[in-house]
Structures are given as C-alpha cells and as structure tokens.
Write a protein that holds these residues in place. Structure first.
Motif, PDB file in Angstrom:
ATOM      1  N   LEU A  27     -26.995  55.427  77.024  1.00  0.00           N
ATOM      2  CA  LEU A  27     -28.082  55.193  77.977  1.00  0.00           C
ATOM      3  C   LEU A  27     -27.667  54.325  79.163  1.00  0.00           C
ATOM      4  O   LEU A  27     -28.276  54.405  80.234  1.00  0.00           O
ATOM      5  N   THR A  28     -26.637  53.513  78.993  1.00  0.00           N
ATOM      6  CA  THR A  28     -26.219  52.604  80.062  1.00  0.00           C
ATOM      7  C   THR A  28     -25.872  53.319  81.375  1.00  0.00           C
ATOM      8  O   THR A  28     -26.280  52.855  82.456  1.00  0.00           O
ATOM      9  N   PRO A  29     -25.141  54.451  81.362  1.00  0.00           N
ATOM     10  CA  PRO A  29     -24.828  55.098  82.645  1.00  0.00           C
ATOM     11  C   PRO A  29     -26.066  55.559  83.401  1.00  0.00           C
ATOM     12  O   PRO A  29     -26.056  55.615  84.641  1.00  0.00           O
ATOM     13  N   PHE A  30     -27.155  55.849  82.694  1.00  0.00           N
ATOM     14  CA  PHE A  30     -28.380  56.273  83.383  1.00  0.00           C
ATOM     15  C   PHE A  30     -29.084  55.091  84.027  1.00  0.00           C
ATOM     16  O   PHE A  30     -29.756  55.240  85.056  1.00  0.00           O
ATOM     17  N   VAL A  31     -28.951  53.916  83.417  1.00  0.00           N
ATOM     18  CA  VAL A  31     -29.475  52.702  84.060  1.00  0.00           C
ATOM     19  C   VAL A  31     -28.705  52.434  85.354  1.00  0.00           C
ATOM     20  O   VAL A  31     -29.300  52.148  86.400  1.00  0.00           O
ATOM     21  N   VAL A  32     -27.382  52.567  85.294  1.00  0.00           N
ATOM     22  CA  VAL A  32     -26.546  52.386  86.482  1.00  0.00           C
ATOM     23  C   VAL A  32     -26.895  53.427  87.540  1.00  0.00           C
ATOM     24  O   VAL A  32     -27.040  53.111  88.738  1.00  0.00           O
ATOM     25  N   MET A  33     -27.052  54.680  87.117  1.00  0.00           N
ATOM     26  CA  MET A  33     -27.389  55.753  88.046  1.00  0.00           C
ATOM     27  C   MET A  33     -28.738  55.500  88.714  1.00  0.00           C
ATOM     28  O   MET A  33     -28.907  55.728  89.923  1.00  0.00           O
ATOM     29  N   ALA A  34     -29.705  55.006  87.941  1.00  0.00           N
ATOM     30  CA  ALA A  34     -31.034  54.730  88.500  1.00  0.00           C
ATOM     31  C   ALA A  34     -30.970  53.641  89.561  1.00  0.00           C
ATOM     32  O   ALA A  34     -31.598  53.748  90.616  1.00  0.00           O
ATOM     33  N   VAL A  35     -30.189  52.594  89.298  1.00  0.00           N
ATOM     34  CA  VAL A  35     -30.061  51.501  90.265  1.00  0.00           C
ATOM     35  C   VAL A  35     -29.384  51.994  91.543  1.00  0.00           C
ATOM     36  O   VAL A  35     -29.839  51.710  92.662  1.00  0.00           O
TER      37      VAL A  35
ATOM     38  N   VAL B   5     -17.106  60.157  90.830  1.00  0.00           N
ATOM     39  CA  VAL B   5     -16.504  60.803  89.661  1.00  0.00           C
ATOM     40  C   VAL B   5     -16.564  59.902  88.433  1.00  0.00           C
ATOM     41  O   VAL B   5     -16.802  60.368  87.316  1.00  0.00           O
ATOM     42  N   TRP B   6     -16.354  58.598  88.629  1.00  0.00           N
ATOM     43  CA  TRP B   6     -16.353  57.679  87.481  1.00  0.00           C
ATOM     44  C   TRP B   6     -17.684  57.699  86.750  1.00  0.00           C
ATOM     45  O   TRP B   6     -17.737  57.652  85.506  1.00  0.00           O
ATOM     46  N   LEU B   7     -18.806  57.786  87.489  1.00  0.00           N
ATOM     47  CA  LEU B   7     -20.119  57.804  86.853  1.00  0.00           C
ATOM     48  C   LEU B   7     -20.355  59.141  86.145  1.00  0.00           C
ATOM     49  O   LEU B   7     -20.991  59.198  85.090  1.00  0.00           O
ATOM     50  N   ARG B   8     -19.819  60.202  86.749  1.00  0.00           N
ATOM     51  CA  ARG B   8     -19.944  61.511  86.106  1.00  0.00           C
ATOM     52  C   ARG B   8     -19.257  61.510  84.742  1.00  0.00           C
ATOM     53  O   ARG B   8     -19.815  61.996  83.754  1.00  0.00           O
ATOM     54  N   TRP B   9     -18.048  60.961  84.686  1.00  0.00           N
ATOM     55  CA  TRP B   9     -17.337  60.921  83.412  1.00  0.00           C
ATOM     56  C   TRP B   9     -18.057  60.033  82.403  1.00  0.00           C
ATOM     57  O   TRP B   9     -18.071  60.317  81.209  1.00  0.00           O
ATOM     58  N   TRP B  10     -18.676  58.966  82.884  1.00  0.00           N
ATOM     59  CA  TRP B  10     -19.413  58.072  81.992  1.00  0.00           C
ATOM     60  C   TRP B  10     -20.619  58.799  81.398  1.00  0.00           C
ATOM     61  O   TRP B  10     -20.917  58.679  80.208  1.00  0.00           O
ATOM     62  N   VAL B  11     -21.333  59.563  82.226  1.00  0.00           N
ATOM     63  CA  VAL B  11     -22.474  60.340  81.727  1.00  0.00           C
ATOM     64  C   VAL B  11     -22.016  61.379  80.703  1.00  0.00           C
ATOM     65  O   VAL B  11     -22.663  61.584  79.666  1.00  0.00           O
TER      66      VAL B  11
END
Length: 451
Positions: A163-171, A271-277
């Motif tokens: 769930l953490t990457p979605f919190v980052v994505m939302a911010v 790209v880094w966030l994509r891989w995290w998701v």
C-alpha cells in the motif's frame, strides 16, 4: 475423534494480523479495480466504491460480527447455517463457499504473473507460466501449513509494503489533479456486467474471517474491532488510488484494465514508482492467496470436526493446521488457473451470491429460533432490524445474478448440483464404511439463554 490442537500451539491471532487477514480476504489493495473505470468511467467507479460498502460491505461485516461472536469456532458460516437450517444446508454452504474461495484464489497466481510480465516476458504463456503457477502455489501452501500466526504477521508486512507506493503516488499526484476529470460519465456506454462484477468482487468476502474464529485471541472482542478497522482500510485503499489516478491523468478509458495502475505510477512518479507498484502488486497477491487459503482450509477443518467431511480433514499438524484441507484447497487453485480474470470473477460472484442468501436466511432464522442466545456483539432492532439489514444486499445479489452470462450461470449451477448430490453420497459411503467420519464432541452447542 479429530486430532486436538498440538501441545504448545496455543498462540492465537491478535487484532492487527486479523485486520490485515480480513484486508487480504476481501481486497488485497487496488490491484484489479482498474476495470471499474474501463467499464463505466471515473464518476461511476468513484460512486460505486462509495455506495457499495454502505449497501453491501457494512451489512455483511455487521452480520459477520454478530454471528462470528455467537459461534467463535473454526468453520464460521457453515456452523451458522447448520444451527439455523440443519447440517444438510450447512454442508451446501460449505461447498459453495469453499468452491468460491478456490476460484477466487486461482486469480492470485494469474495476477501475480500479469504484473511480472513486463520484467519477465517468459511467464506470459506456455510451460514457463504453468510451472510458475505450480511453483508459487507450492511455496505459499507450505507457508500456510506452518500456521496461521506466521500467515497473519506476513499479511501485515505485505500489506504495508503493497500500500505504501499508492500513498506516495497520491501525494505526488496532488499538483496534477483536475477535479473535473472525476465527473466524467457516459451512461449510454457502460459495461454493467463488468462494472458490477468488479465492484462486487472487490467488496465481498467479509464473512471469510469467521472460519478462523477458533484461532483468534478473544474473538468476542477482537472480531468486531478488526472488522470495523478493516472496512475503513479497504474503502480508503480503493478510493485514494482511484482519485489520484483518474484526477491526475487525462482519461483514456480503453487503457483502464488490469495492471494500469503501474502505468499511472510511471506517469506520475517515474519508472521507480512503477516498479514499486508492480512489486507491491506481487506482494498483495501473495497476501491474498495466503489469507484465502487459510480461510478455505480452516473451513474444511471445521466441517470435518462437525462430522460433515471425512475425519482425515480434521487431523491437525504440529502447527495446528490440517495438511489434507490445505492440499485439497491448493490443488483446486492449480486446476482453475487457466481461466481468464473476467471468467473467474464472474463464476466466483455467482456462487458467492447463493452462499450469501443462505447466510441472510440463517441470520434471521437464528434471531427467531434463539432470541435469547448469548450474542456478545448484537445488531440492534430485533428480528425486524435483522430483516431490514438484509434487504439492500439481497437486492444487490439479484442484480448481480441478473447480469450473469448464460455460460457462467450454467457452469455455476452445475457446481451447485454437484454439492446437492455430494452430501448424500458421502453419507452413503459412511454407511458402507468406505470412509470414516468423526465428530468432535467437545465443540460448544448453542442454547437460548441470556448471558
């Protein structure tokens, strides 16, 4: 007699692992909700994940809290239906719910590999994909065998990570958001079958946690609390990514399908966030597989302890689990993993609807038959309130069934017929002494006396 819990294995699952076990039995995160936008657009998707919890998730969670605290033992809804309608219908409930759980669990290796395809193209099809499904199932089945405490804390760790990457994505999406994008809707071009099935699949199975009641630490208090917090967690984990993704990225409805959140993550964060998701998606599918397999196997164990299944299903390992029940549930996952995402979801929803109808009937019948039975958590309103609570979700069930395709309906009804014949067949084999049944006489019985 069924094997008792092994000495030294009295550790029970506490509230935090329970919250995440419920989270994974119901949701697992926003992975898989993309089709709600693809089928109906942003507005209906957002409204759906706001309204469905009210008319479906909350009533189901409330009923689970009351019934689960009345019957704090393994088996859950099977015990409820048996107490209200008799063992025959309790067996049918167990058959439908177990089959629905196995079908549901067949999704997770498929989704796991779908999110890995971009990095490992070889797992897209053929023998590499088949062998990958088998390998994943074997590893996760072994972890399940090692006990529910391990599965519970694994669920917490996986939940935080996924769930953490979605919190980052939302911010990161906040500067890009245009609220007008949330209001896009075209009511003349809605795939209602896809839309309803995605919403229903992502917001059901709150009752699954009841099959683990015998493994909980003080279930009469922890079960209602864990359900309350899990409802909040599940709704937020859908709405926050949905608002971020539809508000920050120009709408191309055809792109909104399984796995699209990883593309949105790349657009918003790189790209880094994509891989995290994608890594989070893989972790989420592991958590959902483990939680669902636990629910299914403890349901079979509970049925066996009540004499509904052969005694070998009730033999507990040194870890307090039933190896036979786990293997029986896991084998179905491998056999069904060839089905497509949409076919699996539709078939599971059809069976789940029939199981929920039996639960609603049992909930009302127990209010009538045992009005004074101890209810550590009780929904107010008496019998009238119980009936009123069941009306909105029953209407929803009717709508979901009405939108089922003929193929899904025929296959699902065929599975129901098998269950109707399976119970008398097992009884015949017991009379012929071909298989052995053994009921645990130490299980509590319901009486109609106030606390």
């Amino acid at each position: 007699m069924p094997s008792p819990r092994a000495p030294g294995l009295s550790r029970k699952v506490s509230i935090l692992p329970l919250i995440f076990l419920i989270f994974y039995e119901v949701s697992g995160g926003p992975f898989g909700i993309e089709d709600s936008v693809g089928g109906a657009g942003p507005l209906l998707a957002i409204v759906g994940f706001l309204v469905f919890p009210v008319i479906w998730s909350i009533p189901e969670a409330l009923i689970t809290a009351e019934m689960g605290t009345m019957f704090p033992e393994d088996g859950g809804y099977v015990v409820w239906v048996s107490s209200a309608l008799g063992d025959y219908w309790g067996f049918q409930q167990g058959w439908m719910k177990w089959l629905g759980g196995v079908i549901d669990n067949a999704l997770y290796p498929v989704l796991f590999l779908d999110y890995l395809e971009s990095g490992i193209p070889a797992v897209h099809s053929g023998w590499p994909r088949v062998l990958s499904v088998i390998a994943i199932t074997i590893v996760l089945t072994y972890m399940n065998y090692r006990g529910l405490t391990i599965v519970g804390y694994l669920a917490v760790a996986l939940g935080v990570f996924s769930l953490t990457p979605f919190v980052v994505m939302a911010v990161l999406s906040i500067p890009r958001i245009e609220p007008s994008r949330w209001l896009v809707a075209n009511l003349h071009n809605v795939d209602w079958h896809l839309y309803l099935n995605v919403l229903f699949w992502n917001l059901n199975y709150w009752d699954s946690i009841s099959t683990l009641a015998g493994e909980m630490e003080n279930p009469k208090k922890t079960l209602p609390k864990s359900l309350f917090y899990a409802v909040i967690l599940v709704v937020l984990c859908y709405l926050i990514p949905l608002l971020a993704g539809t508000g920050a990225v120009p709408l191309n409805q055809s792109l909104w399908e399984d796995g699209y959140f990883s593309d949105i993550a790349k657009i918003i964060g790189g790209v880094w966030l994509r891989w995290w998701v994608q890594a989070g998606a893989a972790a989420a599918n592991v958590g959902s597989f483990e939680a669902t397999l636990s629910s299914d196997s403890f349901q079979l164990l509970g049925m066996a302890e009540r004499g509904m299944l052969p005694a070998l299903f009730a033999r507990r390992s040194q870890f307090g689990t039933s190896l036979v029940a786990i293997l029986f549930s896991a084998s179905g996952v491998v056999l069904l993993s060839w089905m497509s995402f949409q076919e699996i979801v539709a078939a599971e929803n059809f069976l789940y609807c029939f199981g929920m109808i039996l639960e609603f009937v049992s909930f009302v019948m127990l209010r009538i038959k045992y009005p004074n039975a101890p209810r550590p958590y009780k929904i107010p309103g008496g019998t009238v309130g119980a009936v009123a609570l069941c009306v909105p979700p029953t209407i929803l069930i009717t709508v979901v069934l009405a939108f089922s395709t003929l193929k899904v309906a025929m296959v699902s009804l065929g599975m129901l017929v098998i269950g109707l014949l399976l119970r008398p067949s097992l009884e015949y084999m017991e009379r012929k002494r071909w298989i052995k049944f053994a009921k645990n006489l130490d299980l509590p019985e319901l009486d109609d006396h106030e606390n």
